[in-house]
Design a protein around this motif. Structure first.
Motif, mmCIF file in Angstrom:
data_model
loop_
_atom_site.group_PDB
_atom_site.id
_atom_site.type_symbol
_atom_site.label_atom_id
_atom_site.label_comp_id
_atom_site.label_asym_id
_atom_site.label_seq_id
_atom_site.Cartn_x
_atom_site.Cartn_y
_atom_site.Cartn_z
ATOM 1 N N ASP A 127 10.058 -4.911 15.915
ATOM 2 C CA ASP A 127 8.667 -4.552 16.273
ATOM 3 C C ASP A 127 8.402 -3.067 16.040
ATOM 4 N N SER A 128 9.465 -2.248 16.132
ATOM 5 C CA SER A 128 9.257 -0.805 15.953
ATOM 6 C C SER A 128 8.847 -0.482 14.515
ATOM 7 N N TYR A 129 9.094 -1.409 13.582
ATOM 8 C CA TYR A 129 8.650 -1.195 12.194
ATOM 9 C C TYR A 129 7.123 -1.077 12.146
ATOM 10 N N THR A 130 6.427 -2.080 12.671
ATOM 11 C CA THR A 130 4.959 -2.000 12.727
ATOM 12 C C THR A 130 4.509 -0.821 13.583
ATOM 13 N N ASN A 131 5.132 -0.650 14.746
ATOM 14 C CA ASN A 131 4.690 0.397 15.669
ATOM 15 C C ASN A 131 4.800 1.789 15.074
ATOM 16 N N GLU A 132 5.823 2.010 14.252
ATOM 17 C CA GLU A 132 6.004 3.340 13.662
ATOM 18 C C GLU A 132 5.211 3.523 12.372
ATOM 19 N N ARG A 133 5.126 2.463 11.558
ATOM 20 C CA ARG A 133 4.513 2.642 10.234
ATOM 21 C C ARG A 133 3.000 2.426 10.209
ATOM 22 N N LEU A 134 2.492 1.565 11.088
ATOM 23 C CA LEU A 134 1.052 1.264 11.054
ATOM 24 C C LEU A 134 0.181 2.510 11.278
ATOM 25 N N PRO A 135 0.473 3.338 12.296
ATOM 26 C CA PRO A 135 -0.357 4.532 12.508
ATOM 27 C C PRO A 135 -0.300 5.485 11.313
ATOM 28 N N LEU A 136 0.875 5.558 10.662
ATOM 29 C CA LEU A 136 0.993 6.414 9.481
ATOM 30 C C LEU A 136 0.140 5.908 8.336
ATOM 31 N N GLY A 137 0.139 4.589 8.149
ATOM 32 C CA GLY A 137 -0.704 3.988 7.114
ATOM 33 C C GLY A 137 -2.169 4.275 7.387
ATOM 34 N N ALA A 138 -2.574 4.142 8.652
ATOM 35 C CA ALA A 138 -3.973 4.394 9.022
ATOM 36 C C ALA A 138 -4.357 5.839 8.704
ATOM 37 N N GLN A 139 -3.435 6.767 8.950
ATOM 38 C CA GLN A 139 -3.692 8.183 8.646
ATOM 39 C C GLN A 139 -3.909 8.411 7.162
ATOM 40 N N VAL A 140 -3.055 7.784 6.348
ATOM 41 C CA VAL A 140 -3.172 7.968 4.902
ATOM 42 C C VAL A 140 -4.480 7.357 4.385
#
Length: 512
Positions: free
Chosen positions: A348-361
């Motif tokens: 679950d930490s995969y989505t939790n860590e990468r999703l906010p970064l994707g949203a920023q980009v």
């Protein structure tokens, strides 16, 4: 469907682009069986060699390549492939007196204004903060590494039908059936896996159609070289033959009609405000600023990475970096899950860590679109940004964002280094941390050789490398725990922090 029991792979990956190939390499570090299915028969495409096919790699990407022993091969392949001088053509701006370090919506920022003292945790390293490669160089190196590591790559087999059960995923590609414990969609913006997996994909519709074309121009003097804003759009001309342009038509022309010489000439005339004449159209591709993202990167046994999880305009070239970042984050987590070693919720930490970064980009690319609109108010705003970007604080901020040097996951620890990429500490014997991380294992670095920390490390056996050696610049630390992806999970700033070290190791590597 199960009558002849196809071979069961640990992971089936859809898509043999850089993202799928890098993920396959990561998984092989942990001895998993990996099958990559790719729709295209041939990995070579002329578009991947275009000057506009050049990609800027960010600091986290370069570090990832370096930490897996791939950086030298990529640099070498780039040199070997650059017979056409594509690097020069793409970087016609780089031949200026001031060395440009990147751009935001075409507004350059320069090395001489960047204050690298703002990044105290970046130690000197073979992995620089930015470099240019073609997609072809990168893919060639990753495909060779994947094959050498025992990844099975099947080209000419696009995934078209998928079924998921509690235990596995059945995949149909071509006339064949494959079976995997997990399926990862690295199959691009129009991902079959994303659609079959029922992922929600949400975002903003396009404002323009972008064109990257290679042409022959009858009267090249009519076009200005470099990037030019006009009352109707924007074009970038790299003489003699390459043009990129954006036409604010709401993305109407993208993938709707064949791209003809007449059409490209009409758009170029409209956007450039000239009566330029084209005599030949050699290569053409369109793109838009559509910006969409999956609301989760995992559903059941389906996972998404790269463009399958998030799409945006290629402005600023952050898509490839974002995708490779997904992979370096996901690989070890999926591997330890499959091997039954992972703590609960690790995946679950995969989505939790990468999703906010994707949203920023995605927002970063939207902000650039806002600065490209052909209106007087936008040109006025551009002038303000141009002034800001040429100050030390401005240039440093933009470099930090574009190069990804400020990347930090929120791991719930206030320590400024936790959640960041580990500095490339150099040990007394000259070995660097980046080299120690090649085996894909977590690492406990103990600068003072505390017996108690060694005892902590021993609890995880060969899943955790323990290195007790002094380093040349310890940045005020006495120990540091690093995840397999090179992210700092814990720092020891005083003797006797061992309980915290053990807790951090348990969180990422599970109880012993």
């Amino acid at each position: 469907m199960h009558s002849h029991h196809p071979k069961l792979y640990d992971v089936v990956i859809a898509g043999a682009g850089p993202v799928g190939l890098f993920l396959a390499c990561e998984l092989r570090l942990f001895d998993l069986s990996v099958l990559v299915l790719e729709q295209a028969e041939d990995q070579r495409s002329p578009l991947k060699r275009l000057p506009f096919g050049m990609r800027g790699l960010s600091a986290p990407t370069i570090e990832a390549l370096y930490r897996r022993g791939l950086l030298d091969a990529v640099i070498e392949a780039q040199r070997a492939n650059d017979v056409t001088g594509a690097t020069k053509a793409a970087a016609h701006w780089a031949q200026q007196v001031r060395r440009p370090a990147g751009h935001f919506a075409g507004i350059q920022f320069f090395h001489d204004k960047i204050d690298e003292t703002q990044w105290p945790y970046r130690l000197p390293s073979p992995a620089g903060a930015s470099m240019m490669v073609t997609m072809e160089s990168l893919e060639t190196v990753l495909a060779a590494r994947a094959s050498a590591m025992g990844v099975e790559i099947r080209r000419g087999l696009g995934v078209h039908d998928i079924e998921q059960s509690d235990h596995d995923v059945i995949v149909r590609a071509g006339n064949e059936i494959f079976c995997g414990r997990w399926l990862v969609g690295c199959d691009g913006g129009r991902s079959t896996v994303r659609k079959a997996g029922g992922f929600d994909f949400v975002g903003t519709d396009p404002e323009f159609t972008g064109y990257s074309v290679e042409i022959e121009v009858d009267d090249p003097d009519k076009l200005q070289s470099g990037r030019t804003y006009t009352p109707t759009g924007m074009y970038t001309y790299a003489p003699p033959a390459t043009v990129a342009m954006v036409d604010f038509d709401g993305g109407a022309y993208h993938r709707t009609l064949p791209i003809t010489l007449e059409h490209v000439q009409a758009v170029l005339r409209r956007v450039s405000g000239t009566d330029v004449t084209l005599t030949d159209l050699r290569l053409a591709t369109t793109w838009t600023d559509r910006a969409f993202q999956a609301t989760a990167y995992r559903r059941g046994r389906f996972l998404l990475a790269g463009d399958a999880a998030h799409i945006h305009s290629p402005l600023g070239g952050q898509g490839l970096n974002l995708g490779l970042g997904d992979v370096i984050n996901l690989g070890w987590k999926l591997a330890s899950t499959i091997r039954g070693e992972a703590p609960a919720h690790l995946l679950d930490s995969y989505t939790n860590e990468r999703l906010p970064l994707g949203a920023q980009v995605l927002d970063w690319s939207r902000a650039q679109v806002a600065l490209m609109r052909p209106s007087r108010s936008t040109r006025a705003l551009e002038a303000v940004i141009r002034d800001l970007i040429d100050t030390p604080d401005g240039a440093t901020y933009f470099a930090e964002r574009v190069w990804g040097v400020s990347l930090r996951y929120d791991l719930g620890d206030s320590d400024p280094l936790v959640g960041r990429s580990v500095p490339d500490f150099e040990l007394a014997d000259g070995v660097r941390v980046g080299e120690i991380l090649r085996n894909g294992k977590a690492l406990l670095l103990d600068f003072d050789a505390h017996a108690s920390l060694q005892a902590v490390a021993a609890r995880w056996g060969d899943r955790l490398s323990y290195v007790a050696k002094p380093v040349k610049n310890r940045l005020g630390l006495n120990a540091v725990l690093v995840r397999p992806d090179g992210i700092v999970a814990w720092t020891g700033r005083r003797a006797g922090d061992n309980d915290e070290a053990a807790q951090a190791a348990s969180r990422w590597l599970s109880e012993t």
